[in-house]
Write an enzyme that holds these catalytic residues in place. Sequence first.
Site, mmCIF file in Angstrom:
data_model
loop_
_atom_site.group_PDB
_atom_site.id
_atom_site.type_symbol
_atom_site.label_atom_id
_atom_site.label_comp_id
_atom_site.label_asym_id
_atom_site.label_seq_id
_atom_site.Cartn_x
_atom_site.Cartn_y
_atom_site.Cartn_z
ATOM 1 N N GLY A 146 14.427 4.026 1.305
ATOM 2 C CA GLY A 146 13.584 5.048 1.903
ATOM 3 C C GLY A 146 12.166 4.590 2.170
ATOM 4 N N CYS A 173 7.906 -4.037 -3.337
ATOM 5 C CA CYS A 173 8.548 -3.569 -2.112
ATOM 6 C C CYS A 173 8.168 -2.117 -1.835
ATOM 7 C CB CYS A 173 10.052 -3.771 -2.180
ATOM 8 S SG CYS A 173 10.852 -3.787 -0.552
#
Length: 927
Positions: A146, A173
């Site tokens: 997401g 990330c």
Amino acid sequence: MNFSLRSSPYEVTAPCFESSVGKNMNALAPKPTLRVSDIIKADKVRVFNHNASKVVITSHMAPGHLEGSYVGKRHVEEPSRNLGVVRTLLIDNYDSYTYNIYQELSVVNGLPPVVVRNDEWTWNDICQYLYEENAFDNVVISPGPGSPTRPEDIGIGLRLLLECKDIPILGVCLGHQALGYVHGAQVVHASEPVHGRLSEVLHNGCKLFHDIPSGNSSGFKVVRYHSLVIDAESLPKDLIPIAWTSSTDTLPFLGNQRSGVILDAYERQLNGKKSLSFFSEDSKTGSFSRPSNDAEEIPSGKILMGIMHRTRPHYGLQFHPESVATNHGRQIFKNFRDITEDYWRRLRLSSISERKVHCNVYNALYNALSSKRCLACMQVPNESRLLSGMPISKHLNDSTGMGPFSMCNMVNLSHSRKNVKYLRLKWRKLESFASQVGGSRSIFCELFGDHKAENTFWLDSSSLEKRRARFSFMGGKGGSLWKQITFRLSDQSVITSKVGGSLSIEDARGSTTSTFLEDGFFDFLNKELQSFCYEEKDYEGLPFDFYGGYIGYLGYGLKVECGVSSNRHKSGAPDACFFFSDDFVVIDHFHDDVYIMSVHDESTTSRLWLDDVEQKLVRLRASKTNRLPSQTSESSTNSPAIEGFIAEKSREQYTKDVEKCQEFIRDGESYELCLTTQIRKRIGKIDALELYLNLREKNPAPYAAWLNFSNENLSICCSSPERFLQLNRDGILEAKPIKGTIARGLTHEEDELLKLQLQYSEKDQAENLMIVDLLRNDLGRVCEPGSVHVPHLMEVESYATVHTMVSTIRGKKQSNLSAVDCVIAAFPGGSMTGAPKLRSMELLDTLESCSRGIYSGCIGFFSYNQTFDLNIVIRTVVIHEGEASIGAGGAIVALSNPEDEYKEMVLKTRAPVNAVMEYQSNSLLDE
């Protein structure tokens, strides 16, 4: 004392923070609110109370931007020594790589981190543990599916980054993107998704990259899993770029490694020169000043790979330092530990005596979270589970009524005596015997082939090349302990917090009982295996790990017992079916030995089964002709693979679904999706054993299997080349995922060329690497810290119709966890789901039009001493109620070509389809 947040006239509550508490589409179950004060009382740990500093929160939210500060001080007392151990709070964004970070931090910090899902704690919980309890030294925010712009994807992470300015934080990330987002940077689609691919990185030489080389050909290559990036041009002044790609090109893993080195990349020795720092660091504050020429910070066309806050100890990395293929990843975690220690030392934050108390709080919190979690076994060890795992090597007093049994799970002591099962094993060995009677095929047909092999099993190592597999196990309806257990999940139309189902048990006398399992099948199986007492000396000298127990399959639908919210499609076949095998035969293919095995309980008198089987085998050796079904004729492996079958999806629909997968990947919802489908054919009455014998002849495989459950009108003919998970008697877990498949060539030269094409394909390497990291994560949940490693990475294995790319992951199981705990942590096999696993399975459920059923599940054994060996159900014909079904699919990544993916799916059906078509053709000729 209560810890509260005081409002100010200038406070503006950001709606995204409110909606992120206690809400996530991937939530396993309602999470309990856990207070450290309750834990302290329970564990009798004394904690000093200090007056909390007055807290003022200010926040502002504009579209796509968040600003704010947390004005609160940790307790500053006398100067401290080196921390010794570092206590990390690891925020898990429902990712499948979080436990790779967990493993690394456990080794680097000297203490395992506490792992908390991003919606598991409220903001008040966070404040209490970080500020009132001083329970943690730093925070790491994991990767995840997401976008940080969606509260349900990032959860509490945004508020941590925004308001905890005085806590060292490292975002990986998704956590990196969140750090940029909360300070005003834009998160945008990358020019292309990059998953499981490598880049060389240039960095600025700050503390996070201490002792790490930089730039092209420096040896600093990192693995990237992302399709979103921080727009470097939108980076605010508070954030400093510290790393970026050194070129616009990505690199494959193989072809760029030193020859002979296939060990975990973290263990490689540091080498190469250090880069010069482009920033000047203030040794007192730890802050950095920005260079005057911003154009030199991020070269044109390069992707931002790392950022840090100018004044806060907050760092972000776009790449994955925990990946097996990232160079110097462990050094980065060591550097973050050093940054944390330096930060607290500089601020003189805790005295030695205070840290001892807060370590007790940390340990209590660590253990309590483990027992509260839905899958407590996957988190951390705790005292309540310490005695419930492996058997205890201790003679029990006669007063327990257990007599001489030395190996018994301690959990039995809390059960009534009638639930405890005392097992003894008797066995015989016929040396160098198997080839004398025609091998395993001849033995199975002689002993168990009558009446179409009803209620029989054969875990069949039919491919012995390169010592891929060694043992075959076979048996049928046996002695007094034999039984069949059949489990069906309940109707999933109404989703509840618990997933249960109906269980039927048929015993050796033919009597059947049924019950409803509220806690599911894995809970039942776990209790069964932990109820056995046995003598370890009974199986001393045996070279294999199955001594009797359960043999059968776990269907893919059992994923709902492993974290997935629901099954969209219901299987027509049972979701799990097993025999308890007490009489069986084992063949050691390396030494040609045959073992005859019999398990009995304390009440059973001596039985004649061992004598009977030995006599049958001796007569078979003396016989001039062996009783074998007729041999099948050779066939061309190039015949059309789906001829005569009806596909669930057309070619057009399958390629469209591949494109939908790639849309999910581009949006950051997944890194890799294993899309599958089914083909079916009505076949009526069939001698399924003969079909299996044809399949194993044409497509021998190391993890092949035959299962027949006659009461369910169900036969399984499996020629799988893939191991899902094995646990041996030494407590070593092993997974061997396959990702990357190509057809065999027609000539030797073409075949070798295709093999090299597969080995050096960047796409196939990326597929394999993503699943290797996923399996490292799954094993990392249940293995001792630092023990998970990859002895074989991306090796190409050749089979009758295909070349495949295979890796091997191993780790040492935590002693307090059970065999079933290990299976739950990894099921379903990551090679059949994609990554991140939970989100990927939910997405696949929306794309696939039917239940996978037995396909994508696993077949194998659970021995009574808690060893197990399970395959991945692929290359398999499932025959149920007159219909043959074959599942096939492939991993979809950003580099996938939809047409090629369809062709690969068809290729994987070739061997089982040909087996069915040949059987039917031969049947017509016989008529």
